[in-house]
Design a protein around this motif. Sequence first.
Motif, mmCIF file in Angstrom:
data_model
loop_
_atom_site.group_PDB
_atom_site.id
_atom_site.type_symbol
_atom_site.label_atom_id
_atom_site.label_comp_id
_atom_site.label_asym_id
_atom_site.label_seq_id
_atom_site.Cartn_x
_atom_site.Cartn_y
_atom_site.Cartn_z
ATOM 1 N N HIS A 1 15.697 29.078 38.394
ATOM 2 C CA HIS A 1 15.462 28.621 39.677
ATOM 3 C C HIS A 1 16.711 29.047 40.530
ATOM 4 O O HIS A 1 17.850 29.009 40.237
ATOM 5 C CB HIS A 1 14.961 27.043 39.432
ATOM 6 C CG HIS A 1 16.064 26.062 39.368
ATOM 7 N ND1 HIS A 1 16.365 25.944 38.199
ATOM 8 C CD2 HIS A 1 16.435 25.428 40.279
ATOM 9 C CE1 HIS A 1 17.230 24.914 38.403
ATOM 10 N NE2 HIS A 1 17.448 24.443 39.288
ATOM 11 N N HIS B 1 18.392 27.036 42.480
ATOM 12 C CA HIS B 1 19.496 26.011 43.090
ATOM 13 C C HIS B 1 20.995 26.751 42.720
ATOM 14 O O HIS B 1 20.954 27.354 41.765
ATOM 15 C CB HIS B 1 19.433 24.807 42.106
ATOM 16 C CG HIS B 1 18.268 23.933 43.124
ATOM 17 N ND1 HIS B 1 17.754 22.915 42.344
ATOM 18 C CD2 HIS B 1 18.292 23.844 44.266
ATOM 19 C CE1 HIS B 1 16.876 22.425 43.246
ATOM 20 N NE2 HIS B 1 17.180 22.934 44.362
ATOM 21 N N HIS C 1 22.535 27.108 39.222
ATOM 22 C CA HIS C 1 21.845 27.911 38.174
ATOM 23 C C HIS C 1 21.934 29.432 38.684
ATOM 24 O O HIS C 1 21.406 30.242 37.846
ATOM 25 C CB HIS C 1 20.301 27.339 38.083
ATOM 26 C CG HIS C 1 20.155 25.832 37.589
ATOM 27 N ND1 HIS C 1 20.081 25.939 36.134
ATOM 28 C CD2 HIS C 1 20.395 24.799 38.057
ATOM 29 C CE1 HIS C 1 20.148 24.464 35.886
ATOM 30 N NE2 HIS C 1 20.583 23.852 36.936
ATOM 31 N N ASP D 1 16.322 23.087 34.919
ATOM 32 C CA ASP D 1 16.047 21.614 35.541
ATOM 33 C C ASP D 1 14.493 21.430 35.611
ATOM 34 O O ASP D 1 13.845 22.427 35.865
ATOM 35 C CB ASP D 1 16.579 21.544 36.878
ATOM 36 C CG ASP D 1 17.987 21.356 37.060
ATOM 37 O OD1 ASP D 1 18.708 21.150 36.229
ATOM 38 O OD2 ASP D 1 18.509 22.086 38.334
HETATM 39 ZN ZN LIG Z 1 17.945 22.422 40.187
#
Ligand SMILES: [Zn+2]
Length: 347
Positions: free
Chosen positions: A36, A38, A41, A113
Amino acid sequence: MSRAPLIQPNQNGLFCEAGGFYIDPWRPVDRAVITHAHSDHARSGSRAYLCSRRGEGVLRHRIGSAAPIESLPFGEATTINGVHVSLHPAGHILGSAQVRVEHQGEVWVVSGDYKTAPDAAAENFEPVRCDTFITECTFGLPIYRWPAQSEVFADMNRWWRANQALGRTSIVLAYSLGKAQRVLAGVDASIGPIAVHGAVAPFLPLYRREGVALPEVETLTKDNAADYRGKGLVVAPGAVQGTTWLKKIAPNSLAFASGWMAVRGARRRLSLDRGFVLSDHVDWTGLIDAVKATGAENIGATHGHTAPFIRYAREVMGLNAYNVPSRYEGERIDREEPEEPQTELPL
Ligand SMILES: [Zn+2]
Ligand SMILES: [Zn+2]
């Protein structure tokens, strides 16, 4: 585990040697599979990226429109150097994926996550059967159990109405990618006008394009602030705390939407009027359930409260649990999206 691990960390990130690719590498690499968008990451500079189709828009926004990104619909497999790779919903933010890796009859899943609770702005988490499951442990302690989301939003709506009665603007601090959209999708937009900070606004069309229903909102400016003052709800990143930006809409009531709001004292230390326990990470119960649902015998625990969870998984669940060092973070409350990882909650 008799053979060499299919996925293990090295200096660049979680590496699948058989496939020659990394999952969420923390340094630029030849081939990155991204769970994802963020910042801990998804980092720019790699030569090839693979992500979920629903996550492609936000990933492009994050690492640049010219980035070499390929995407894959959830559940569809591709082959990288003879290793089968598919992506499955992680329920963390729009398009967030668990990565399923299959090689010579062995299946590993890296969850990134994730959360098991529903979220109108993200897909529902889907458990994937595997031999080895690598899980985050951001909230890997039994004290973390999230209240029902419907209760949290009912509470937020009540708080907003009460602020209106007192002539105060309601401000919810939330991560600009993921949490902010979840808040917008969850509140009762009939209560009053809603505005967002400029850091939140660019993600909204990307969410709407994927079919996420969000209320009409404006970006708050000094020219339109009067339309929101005393009656509106404003969603902004935590970074605005302590800045003059907040004065645009004074008097106000300041709230934070985060899993850390379940920690006694966190709200007071951040000088917040309210804390809403709303996390995009799995709580303790969800973590145990998710691990069970995979049927995995081997559990790699990474970031957060790994040690207590590893002990529990070994002693109570009878699993082969071990620590996977990483540079990912859990949910933070001090500022929006830090570049440098830390392992402890910086309170
Ligand atoms: Zn995240
Ligand atoms: Zn993370």
